[in-house]
Scaffold this motif. Structure first.
Motif, PDB file in Angstrom:
ATOM      1  N   ALA A 112      31.452  27.890  30.215  1.00 29.31           N
ATOM      2  CA  ALA A 112      30.320  27.745  31.135  1.00 29.31           C
ATOM      3  C   ALA A 112      29.756  29.133  31.423  1.00 29.31           C
ATOM      4  O   ALA A 112      30.490  30.032  31.836  1.00 29.31           O
ATOM      5  N   LEU A 113      28.474  29.297  31.192  1.00 26.24           N
ATOM      6  CA  LEU A 113      27.785  30.568  31.408  1.00 26.24           C
ATOM      7  C   LEU A 113      26.937  30.469  32.667  1.00 26.24           C
ATOM      8  O   LEU A 113      26.094  29.573  32.782  1.00 26.24           O
ATOM      9  N   ILE A 114      27.167  31.353  33.630  1.00 24.34           N
ATOM     10  CA  ILE A 114      26.393  31.386  34.878  1.00 24.34           C
ATOM     11  C   ILE A 114      25.445  32.574  34.826  1.00 24.34           C
ATOM     12  O   ILE A 114      25.881  33.725  34.786  1.00 24.34           O
ATOM     13  N   LEU A 115      24.154  32.292  34.806  1.00 30.16           N
ATOM     14  CA  LEU A 115      23.117  33.329  34.822  1.00 30.16           C
ATOM     15  C   LEU A 115      22.465  33.330  36.197  1.00 30.16           C
ATOM     16  O   LEU A 115      21.745  32.400  36.557  1.00 30.16           O
ATOM     17  N   ASP A 116      22.732  34.363  36.982  1.00 28.84           N
ATOM     18  CA  ASP A 116      22.215  34.460  38.349  1.00 28.84           C
ATOM     19  C   ASP A 116      20.801  35.033  38.318  1.00 28.84           C
ATOM     20  O   ASP A 116      20.603  36.241  38.402  1.00 28.84           O
ATOM     21  N   PRO A 168      39.145  19.098  26.981  1.00 28.61           N
ATOM     22  CA  PRO A 168      40.402  19.258  26.244  1.00 28.61           C
ATOM     23  C   PRO A 168      40.432  20.438  25.280  1.00 28.61           C
ATOM     24  O   PRO A 168      41.381  20.580  24.507  1.00 28.61           O
ATOM     25  N   ALA A 169      39.420  21.300  25.288  1.00 27.82           N
ATOM     26  CA  ALA A 169      39.368  22.417  24.351  1.00 27.82           C
ATOM     27  C   ALA A 169      40.575  23.335  24.525  1.00 27.82           C
ATOM     28  O   ALA A 169      41.193  23.405  25.588  1.00 27.82           O
ATOM     29  N   THR A 170      40.892  24.068  23.455  1.00 26.22           N
ATOM     30  CA  THR A 170      42.041  24.978  23.476  1.00 26.22           C
ATOM     31  C   THR A 170      41.850  26.086  24.485  1.00 26.22           C
ATOM     32  O   THR A 170      42.777  26.474  25.197  1.00 26.22           O
ATOM     33  N   VAL A 171      40.634  26.631  24.576  1.00 26.82           N
ATOM     34  CA  VAL A 171      40.336  27.758  25.461  1.00 26.82           C
ATOM     35  C   VAL A 171      39.231  27.329  26.419  1.00 26.82           C
ATOM     36  O   VAL A 171      38.273  26.666  26.024  1.00 26.82           O
ATOM     37  N   ARG A 172      39.355  27.740  27.703  1.00 26.35           N
ATOM     38  CA  ARG A 172      38.369  27.359  28.728  1.00 26.35           C
ATOM     39  C   ARG A 172      37.986  28.600  29.520  1.00 26.35           C
ATOM     40  O   ARG A 172      38.859  29.287  30.046  1.00 26.35           O
ATOM     41  N   GLU A 173      36.672  28.862  29.603  1.00 22.35           N
ATOM     42  CA  GLU A 173      36.198  30.104  30.209  1.00 22.35           C
ATOM     43  C   GLU A 173      34.965  29.868  31.078  1.00 22.35           C
ATOM     44  O   GLU A 173      34.182  28.953  30.816  1.00 22.35           O
ATOM     45  N   VAL A 174      34.797  30.744  32.074  1.00 19.63           N
ATOM     46  CA  VAL A 174      33.567  30.823  32.859  1.00 19.63           C
ATOM     47  C   VAL A 174      33.081  32.263  32.769  1.00 19.63           C
ATOM     48  O   VAL A 174      33.808  33.190  33.139  1.00 19.63           O
ATOM     49  N   GLN A 175      31.870  32.459  32.262  1.00 18.07           N
ATOM     50  CA  GLN A 175      31.279  33.779  32.115  1.00 18.07           C
ATOM     51  C   GLN A 175      30.173  33.933  33.165  1.00 18.07           C
ATOM     52  O   GLN A 175      29.256  33.121  33.224  1.00 18.07           O
ATOM     53  N   VAL A 176      30.278  34.969  33.999  1.00 17.32           N
ATOM     54  CA  VAL A 176      29.347  35.164  35.111  1.00 17.32           C
ATOM     55  C   VAL A 176      28.478  36.390  34.833  1.00 17.32           C
ATOM     56  O   VAL A 176      28.987  37.500  34.651  1.00 17.32           O
ATOM     57  N   VAL A 177      27.165  36.169  34.805  1.00 20.88           N
ATOM     58  CA  VAL A 177      26.201  37.245  34.595  1.00 20.88           C
ATOM     59  C   VAL A 177      25.341  37.324  35.850  1.00 20.88           C
ATOM     60  O   VAL A 177      24.482  36.479  36.079  1.00 20.88           O
ATOM     61  N   SER A 178      25.594  38.333  36.691  1.00 20.66           N
ATOM     62  CA  SER A 178      24.951  38.419  37.999  1.00 20.66           C
ATOM     63  C   SER A 178      24.778  39.878  38.389  1.00 20.66           C
ATOM     64  O   SER A 178      25.465  40.761  37.863  1.00 20.66           O
TER      65      SER A 178
END
Length: 555
Positions: free
Chosen positions: A93-97, A180-190
């Motif tokens: 999940a990519l968060i673009l502020d 169920p993916a092998t890798v789970r990430e949250v990327q925050v761009v703010s």
């Protein structure tokens, strides 16, 4: 090291087979001491030791061969520097502020453009096997493919809405955590404003990694955080933190500058709106431009009405008569019968206080019912302090309870009970405006309160709402009549560009902080990882040859 097929690792239990076979094949022959063969036995023991070493070597080689084959089948990935390294299927999940503050110019570049470049560097490394989501300042979680989300990033502009970073990371973490993916990430761009991280802490499902783009120094900024028109003047609040002292605040009405004052960050400037005719008026207050232009102007709106024509009956009291005389001198009211102040409702707009004779309460209540008023006078209430209507803390020593169910009509309370209510062109007071009932007539707020009673409360105020959005005014109409307005402006917290400290970022988001050059490369936990299953198969082949050679020597 991670594995593309981790379930295959259960096959490692097969590595116990050579050891079990070795144990089952062990035999201990009986020993009989025969003197002539003593020297032969010594030679045999030396030969047996060599055979045991060869058998142990065979056991190790065969066990290692099975382990290496199982590991190769599980497809292990290890960190690698080479271009084109693989990564496992990832839920990201990519968060673009892109909230209002991202429109600030820092180092000659608009902050949002830097944030969008970092977001693109993440999406460009996605593969068809990845699950992707994008969150913008509106807080909506969008699912889509790499190209679709990249287009949304490219078209993003600075939004007047404010993104709650903690809430956004929590919501994104729940989405990727359920995948169920092998890798789970949250990327925050703010831009990592401190005010966006001061409330709440992130709570994420196990295994979800959060990565944040490092912030750059914020430019100094001041902006308008509020502007409201009351009593013929606009109060303008200035927010932000910037050196340089005071700057001019300009009031514009119909594209003309009609007032100017000086104010600095943290101060409030008051500018008179000037003489205007009756009706709805709109304007704006403006600051000189700085590095964040979007908070340098704010719309205002007000409803101008002619002074109320007021008559006070004998039951209103001497204090009310004196207050009206002051208001007439100031041009706030005139003589007339638009509004009546007394002990009973008139035929028009009325301000009604409890009658001096309690025996008249029933008669007054019947008159209120005839006018359609939903409130009535009740029994006596306890003394207390006023809350609301700008009268906070003024003492009331005597009052009548006001009974009714329309809570929206309550303007002020005493001990949590209604003390001033308005509706159907009538304002009811819980106390007479006399010093034997309340200290209000001797308080500095008394004259402004009487002004509000006749010019605002009795007439009914035209509602003006404030909401977050692009700067503009929306009028509400019923037929040909304008009945209210909504003023839109940026969230005042966006004006403060002060950066969050790294410790606060780690505490609030539980995140790794990564610089621009490394941000895209660090996305996807499996990115820059090489598949070493081929090397393991080569090692298995060498082990097989070694086992064959050791088995031949052991015969």
């Amino acid at each position: 090291m991670i594995f593309l097929h981790p379930l295959v690792l259960f096959g490692i239990v097969a590595a116990a087979i050579p050891a079990l076979l070795h144990l089952f094949q062990r035999r201990t022959p009986p020993e009989v001491e025969f003197p002539p063969l003593r020297y032969l036995n010594e030679a045999e023991r030396r030969s047996a030791r060599r055979l045991r070493l060869r058998h142990l070597l065979l056991l190790i080689l065969r066990t290692a061969l099975i382990v290496v084959l199982v590991l190769a089948a599980a497809r292990p990935l290890v960190p690698a520097r080479r271009t084109g390294a693989a990564h496992p299927p990832t839920a990201l999940a990519l968060i673009l502020d892109n909230s209002l503050s991202s429109g600030a110019v820092s180092g000659g570049q608009v902050t949002l453009e830097r944030l969008k470049a970092a977001a693109r560097s993440v999406l460009d490394r996605a593969t068809p096997s990845d699950r992707l989501w994008l969150v913008l300042a509106d807080g909506i979680i969008r699912a889509g493919g790499r190209d679709e989300l990249r287009g949304a990033v490219d078209s993003a502009t600075a939004d007047a809405r404010r993104l709650d970073l903690v809430a956004a990371v929590n919501a994104a973490g729940q989405v990727v955590g359920a995948d169920p993916a092998t890798v789970r990430e949250v990327q925050v761009v703010s831009d990592l404003q401190r005010t966006a991280l001061e409330v709440g802490r992130v709570t994420l499902p196990p295994g979800v990694r959060v990565q944040v783009l490092a912030a750059r120094p914020a430019p100094p900024n001041r902006g308008i955080t509020a502007a409201r028109v009351t009593a013929g003047a606009v109060a303008v609040s200035i927010g932000g933190a910037t050196p340089g002292g005071q700057v001019p605040v300009t009031l514009r009405v119909r594209d003309r500058d009609v007032g100017r004052a000086l104010a600095g960050a943290g101060a409030t400037a008051t500018l008179p709106v000037g003489a205007t005719g009756p009706g709805w008026w709109a304007g704006e207050v403006v600051l000189p431009p700085d590095e964040l232009r979007s908070d340098d102007r704010r719309a205002i709106v007000w409803h101008a009405t002619p002074p109320a024509r007021v008559t006070a009956t004998g039951g209103a009291g001497s204090f009310v008569a004196a207050a009206l005389q002051v208001l007439r001198s100031a041009g706030r009211v005139t003589e007339g019968a638009d509004v009546t102040i007394g002990e009973a409702p008139g035929s028009g707009l009325s301000v009604v206080a409890p009658p001096a004779d309690p025996a008249l309460l029933g008669q007054v209540n019947r008159a209120l019912t005839t006018r359609g008023m939903a409130w009535r006078f009740g029994p006596g209430g306890t003394p207390g302090l006023i809350a609301g209507a700008g009268l906070d803390g003024v003492a009331v020593t005597r009052r009548q309870r006001l009974e009714g169910s329309d809570t929206a009509a309550i303007l002020a309370t005493v001990n949590g009970e209604p003390w001033v209510v308005a509706g159907k062109g009538i304002v009811l007071l819980g106390s007479r405006l006399d010093t034997s009932w309340t200290a209000l007539p001797t308080a500095p707020v008394f004259v402004p309160f009487v002004d509000a009673l006749v010019n605002r409360f009795a007439r009914g105020e035209a509602p003006v709402e404030e909401r977050v959005g692009a700067v503009h005014v929306a009028f509400h109409t019923v037929g040909a009549d304008t009945v209210g307005a909504t003023v839109y402006g940026p969230d005042p917290r966006e004006t403060d560009l002060t950066l969050a400290e790294p410790a606060l970022i780690r505490q609030a988001l539980g995140a790794e902080v990564v610089e621009d050059n490394d941000f895209g490369q660090a996305a996807f936990a499996g990115l820059h990882r090489a598949d070493i299953s081929g090397l393991l198969l080569a090692l298995a082949l060498l082990l097989a040859f070694g086992e064959l050679a050791a088995a031949t020597l052991a015969r």
